[in-house]
Design a protein around this motif. Sequence first.
Motif, PDB file in Angstrom:
ATOM      1  N   GLU A   4      14.026  29.075  29.111  1.00 39.75           N
ATOM      2  CA  GLU A   4      13.757  30.335  28.424  1.00 39.75           C
ATOM      3  C   GLU A   4      15.074  31.066  28.190  1.00 39.75           C
ATOM      4  OE1 GLU A   4      11.375  34.557  29.209  1.00 39.75           O
ATOM      5  OE2 GLU A   4      10.977  32.809  30.490  1.00 39.75           O
ATOM      6  N   VAL A   5      15.250  31.593  27.003  1.00 37.19           N
ATOM      7  CA  VAL A   5      16.485  32.279  26.626  1.00 37.19           C
ATOM      8  C   VAL A   5      16.166  33.730  26.277  1.00 37.19           C
ATOM      9  CG1 VAL A   5      18.397  32.367  24.977  1.00 37.19           C
ATOM     10  CG2 VAL A   5      17.531  30.145  25.769  1.00 37.19           C
ATOM     11  N   GLU A   6      16.926  34.649  26.873  1.00 28.62           N
ATOM     12  CA  GLU A   6      16.716  36.074  26.626  1.00 28.62           C
ATOM     13  C   GLU A   6      18.073  36.735  26.371  1.00 28.62           C
ATOM     14  OE1 GLU A   6      15.015  39.890  29.157  1.00 28.62           O
ATOM     15  OE2 GLU A   6      14.008  37.948  29.380  1.00 28.62           O
ATOM     16  N   ILE A   7      18.106  37.660  25.427  1.00 30.54           N
ATOM     17  CA  ILE A   7      19.337  38.367  25.078  1.00 30.54           C
ATOM     18  C   ILE A   7      19.342  39.745  25.743  1.00 30.54           C
ATOM     19  CG2 ILE A   7      20.729  39.260  23.154  1.00 30.54           C
ATOM     20  CD1 ILE A   7      20.449  36.208  23.262  1.00 30.54           C
ATOM     21  N   PHE A   8      20.517  40.168  26.242  1.00 29.67           N
ATOM     22  CA  PHE A   8      20.637  41.519  26.788  1.00 29.67           C
ATOM     23  C   PHE A   8      22.034  42.066  26.488  1.00 29.67           C
ATOM     24  CE2 PHE A   8      22.152  38.728  30.118  1.00 29.67           C
ATOM     25  CZ  PHE A   8      23.188  39.410  30.742  1.00 29.67           C
ATOM     26  N   THR A   9      22.117  43.367  26.335  1.00 28.77           N
ATOM     27  CA  THR A   9      23.389  44.025  26.021  1.00 28.77           C
ATOM     28  C   THR A   9      23.836  44.871  27.204  1.00 28.77           C
ATOM     29  OG1 THR A   9      22.918  44.065  23.651  1.00 28.77           O
ATOM     30  CG2 THR A   9      24.552  45.639  24.465  1.00 28.77           C
ATOM     31  N   VAL A  10      25.126  44.783  27.521  1.00 25.14           N
ATOM     32  CA  VAL A  10      25.701  45.583  28.599  1.00 25.14           C
ATOM     33  C   VAL A  10      26.833  46.435  28.032  1.00 25.14           C
ATOM     34  CG1 VAL A  10      25.064  44.133  30.544  1.00 25.14           C
ATOM     35  CG2 VAL A  10      27.113  43.575  29.244  1.00 25.14           C
ATOM     36  N   GLY A  21      42.517  43.138  21.068  1.00 25.54           N
ATOM     37  CA  GLY A  21      41.536  44.104  20.609  1.00 25.54           C
ATOM     38  C   GLY A  21      40.841  44.827  21.750  1.00 25.54           C
ATOM     39  N   THR A  22      39.822  45.628  21.399  1.00 24.53           N
ATOM     40  CA  THR A  22      39.109  46.478  22.356  1.00 24.53           C
ATOM     41  C   THR A  22      37.625  46.147  22.353  1.00 24.53           C
ATOM     42  OG1 THR A  22      40.691  48.284  22.033  1.00 24.53           O
ATOM     43  CG2 THR A  22      38.560  48.869  22.986  1.00 24.53           C
ATOM     44  N   THR A  23      37.005  46.139  23.535  1.00 23.41           N
ATOM     45  CA  THR A  23      35.563  45.937  23.643  1.00 23.41           C
ATOM     46  C   THR A  23      34.941  47.086  24.425  1.00 23.41           C
ATOM     47  OG1 THR A  23      35.854  44.588  25.641  1.00 23.41           O
ATOM     48  CG2 THR A  23      35.676  43.420  23.538  1.00 23.41           C
ATOM     49  N   THR A  24      33.774  47.518  23.971  1.00 21.04           N
ATOM     50  CA  THR A  24      33.029  48.572  24.657  1.00 21.04           C
ATOM     51  C   THR A  24      31.680  48.075  25.165  1.00 21.04           C
ATOM     52  OG1 THR A  24      32.047  49.314  22.573  1.00 21.04           O
ATOM     53  CG2 THR A  24      34.103  50.367  23.259  1.00 21.04           C
ATOM     54  N   GLN A  25      31.151  47.026  24.529  1.00 17.93           N
ATOM     55  CA  GLN A  25      29.883  46.447  24.957  1.00 17.93           C
ATOM     56  C   GLN A  25      29.830  44.985  24.528  1.00 17.93           C
ATOM     57  OE1 GLN A  25      26.771  47.242  21.296  1.00 17.93           O
ATOM     58  NE2 GLN A  25      26.652  48.631  23.017  1.00 17.93           N
ATOM     59  N   THR A  26      28.984  44.216  25.163  1.00 17.59           N
ATOM     60  CA  THR A  26      28.756  42.828  24.753  1.00 17.59           C
ATOM     61  C   THR A  26      27.282  42.497  24.884  1.00 17.59           C
ATOM     62  OG1 THR A  26      29.194  41.977  26.988  1.00 17.59           O
ATOM     63  CG2 THR A  26      31.046  42.005  25.453  1.00 17.59           C
ATOM     64  N   THR A  27      26.851  41.547  24.076  1.00 18.17           N
ATOM     65  CA  THR A  27      25.480  41.055  24.151  1.00 18.17           C
ATOM     66  C   THR A  27      25.527  39.646  24.723  1.00 18.17           C
ATOM     67  OG1 THR A  27      24.793  42.403  22.274  1.00 18.17           O
ATOM     68  CG2 THR A  27      23.402  40.535  22.841  1.00 18.17           C
ATOM     69  N   ASN A  28      24.960  39.506  25.910  1.00 15.71           N
ATOM     70  CA  ASN A  28      25.018  38.256  26.656  1.00 15.71           C
ATOM     71  C   ASN A  28      23.684  37.513  26.590  1.00 15.71           C
ATOM     72  OD1 ASN A  28      27.510  39.287  27.255  1.00 15.71           O
ATOM     73  ND2 ASN A  28      27.237  39.341  29.462  1.00 15.71           N
ATOM     74  N   TRP A  41      18.503  30.834  37.438  1.00 13.72           N
ATOM     75  CA  TRP A  41      19.082  31.730  36.439  1.00 13.72           C
ATOM     76  C   TRP A  41      20.528  31.372  36.122  1.00 13.72           C
ATOM     77  CZ3 TRP A  41      17.509  37.278  38.459  1.00 13.72           C
ATOM     78  CH2 TRP A  41      16.118  37.407  38.399  1.00 13.72           C
ATOM     79  N   GLY A  42      20.880  31.519  34.833  1.00 10.44           N
ATOM     80  CA  GLY A  42      22.251  31.377  34.380  1.00 10.44           C
ATOM     81  C   GLY A  42      22.547  32.414  33.317  1.00 10.44           C
ATOM     82  N   GLU A  43      23.795  32.530  32.941  1.00 10.29           N
ATOM     83  CA  GLU A  43      24.208  33.525  31.953  1.00 10.29           C
ATOM     84  C   GLU A  43      25.344  32.970  31.110  1.00 10.29           C
ATOM     85  OE1 GLU A  43      26.313  37.986  31.736  1.00 10.29           O
ATOM     86  OE2 GLU A  43      25.747  37.118  33.680  1.00 10.29           O
ATOM     87  N   ALA A  44      25.395  33.398  29.864  1.00  8.97           N
ATOM     88  CA  ALA A  44      26.532  33.111  28.988  1.00  8.97           C
ATOM     89  C   ALA A  44      26.987  34.423  28.360  1.00  8.97           C
ATOM     90  CB  ALA A  44      26.154  32.109  27.901  1.00  8.97           C
ATOM     91  N   SER A  45      28.301  34.643  28.357  1.00 12.15           N
ATOM     92  CA  SER A  45      28.850  35.815  27.671  1.00 12.15           C
ATOM     93  C   SER A  45      29.766  35.337  26.551  1.00 12.15           C
ATOM     94  CB  SER A  45      29.611  36.722  28.643  1.00 12.15           C
ATOM     95  OG  SER A  45      30.698  36.041  29.243  1.00 12.15           O
ATOM     96  N   PRO A  46      29.707  35.976  25.398  1.00 14.25           N
ATOM     97  CA  PRO A  46      30.496  35.515  24.255  1.00 14.25           C
ATOM     98  C   PRO A  46      31.987  35.740  24.466  1.00 14.25           C
ATOM     99  CG  PRO A  46      29.467  37.620  23.767  1.00 14.25           C
ATOM    100  CD  PRO A  46      28.919  37.180  25.087  1.00 14.25           C
ATOM    101  N   THR A  56      27.382  35.344  20.517  1.00 16.81           N
ATOM    102  CA  THR A  56      26.044  35.355  21.114  1.00 16.81           C
ATOM    103  C   THR A  56      25.090  34.466  20.323  1.00 16.81           C
ATOM    104  OG1 THR A  56      26.434  37.617  21.864  1.00 16.81           O
ATOM    105  CG2 THR A  56      24.165  36.834  21.878  1.00 16.81           C
ATOM    106  N   GLU A  57      25.127  34.555  19.012  1.00 20.87           N
ATOM    107  CA  GLU A  57      24.226  33.767  18.169  1.00 20.87           C
ATOM    108  C   GLU A  57      24.513  32.273  18.287  1.00 20.87           C
ATOM    109  OE1 GLU A  57      21.517  34.643  16.397  1.00 20.87           O
ATOM    110  OE2 GLU A  57      21.791  36.569  17.408  1.00 20.87           O
ATOM    111  N   ILE A  58      25.780  31.899  18.305  1.00 18.21           N
ATOM    112  CA  ILE A  58      26.142  30.482  18.449  1.00 18.21           C
ATOM    113  C   ILE A  58      25.622  29.941  19.776  1.00 18.21           C
ATOM    114  CG2 ILE A  58      28.100  28.935  18.839  1.00 18.21           C
ATOM    115  CD1 ILE A  58      29.638  30.549  16.719  1.00 18.21           C
ATOM    116  N   ILE A  59      25.808  30.715  20.841  1.00 15.98           N
ATOM    117  CA  ILE A  59      25.360  30.282  22.169  1.00 15.98           C
ATOM    118  C   ILE A  59      23.835  30.159  22.206  1.00 15.98           C
ATOM    119  CG2 ILE A  59      25.219  30.949  24.599  1.00 15.98           C
ATOM    120  CD1 ILE A  59      27.942  32.428  24.118  1.00 15.98           C
ATOM    121  N   LYS A  60      23.148  31.182  21.710  1.00 16.24           N
ATOM    122  CA  LYS A  60      21.676  31.181  21.735  1.00 16.24           C
ATOM    123  C   LYS A  60      21.117  30.012  20.933  1.00 16.24           C
ATOM    124  CE  LYS A  60      19.313  33.783  19.022  1.00 16.24           C
ATOM    125  NZ  LYS A  60      18.668  34.914  18.299  1.00 16.24           N
ATOM    126  N   ASP A  61      21.650  29.800  19.737  1.00 11.77           N
ATOM    127  CA  ASP A  61      21.162  28.704  18.889  1.00 11.77           C
ATOM    128  C   ASP A  61      21.375  27.356  19.554  1.00 11.77           C
ATOM    129  OD1 ASP A  61      20.449  30.572  17.020  1.00 11.77           O
ATOM    130  OD2 ASP A  61      22.132  30.191  15.662  1.00 11.77           O
TER     131      ASP A  61
END
Length: 350
Positions: A4-10, A21-28, A41-46, A56-61
Amino acid sequence: MQIEVEIFTVNKRFPLTISRGTTTQTTNVWVKISDDGIEGWGEASPFSIGNYPQSTEIIKDALQKVASALQAHSPLQRQQVEQILTTAKIPSAAKAALDVAMHDWLGKRIGLPLWQLWGLDRNAIAPTSVTIGINSTAGAKARVRDWLEFLDVRVFKIKLGSPEGIDADQKMLMAVREEAPTQELYVDANGGWNLADAIYMCNWLADLGVKYVEQPLAQGQEQSLAELKMRSPLPIFVDESCFTSADIPQLANIVDGINIKLMKSGGLSEAMRMVNTARANGLQVMFGCYSDSALLNTAAAQLAPLADYLDLDSHLNLIDDPFTGAFVQAGKIIPNDLPGLGVQRSASAT
């Protein structure tokens, strides 16, 4: 096993600026595998390095495409699963999420935390650094104060390689040292220097007691690392220049250490191989992170007793981490006694 794959933003408490560059949030991506009534459970961050972006889309697909091919396999069949993932050429972050989930499943099946399953000593874990991104002198001082109010910080990692040049780098480093006179300092240039600037800065930083310099030259400039190593009084570590154990032998004589990140390596299995390969080649080891939640940093912390240095602070800079796991003690990220990764949903996320 079912996947099962679920997307979440932090969201970050403090935006992080590096040379790229600068990052303020990511969708993992949160990956859950289930088999025999147990869920891992596992996780991937872009992340993106050079011509190797992993969004995120490449990883999810990639995860969704390979899920059906894995249904006939058990999480106990990690070697066979790894062969399937390698043949499918899925990105390393997606591979890591599945590998971490299978390890979590195994620990839960056996009833032991991974560090104990591997026979590791939590007392051997080094303090983690916390990161000060590229900033003005006033901004850098404020970030140091914020961290010190929030955490028992023993080590600061300072991001240099400012687009404004090494003069700006020097001013920022001195600002951090003024606010943190007793803490140990590491420096990460994220490939932001040329060779001449790197040689100069390594000598200047050594006089200030900095412990090591990470990725002083950009990925693709590895041919210049030999000269830098010869002329630098500080140990040189590489991050963007080293993904897996296959990259290590050619780096062995031109650097002093490598930064292992689960997203680059493809998971805990390859991270363990990287540790062993680095040691066999006489190199030091550190574990790092991207915009990872407590889930991934707790996974990396399971192997932390094997590292010389740690930079597992990304989850500490999140205001909405959906997970809890390893705890902080005396500036160290310590995995707990729960089976597998020992990660649970945070109270605010349930």
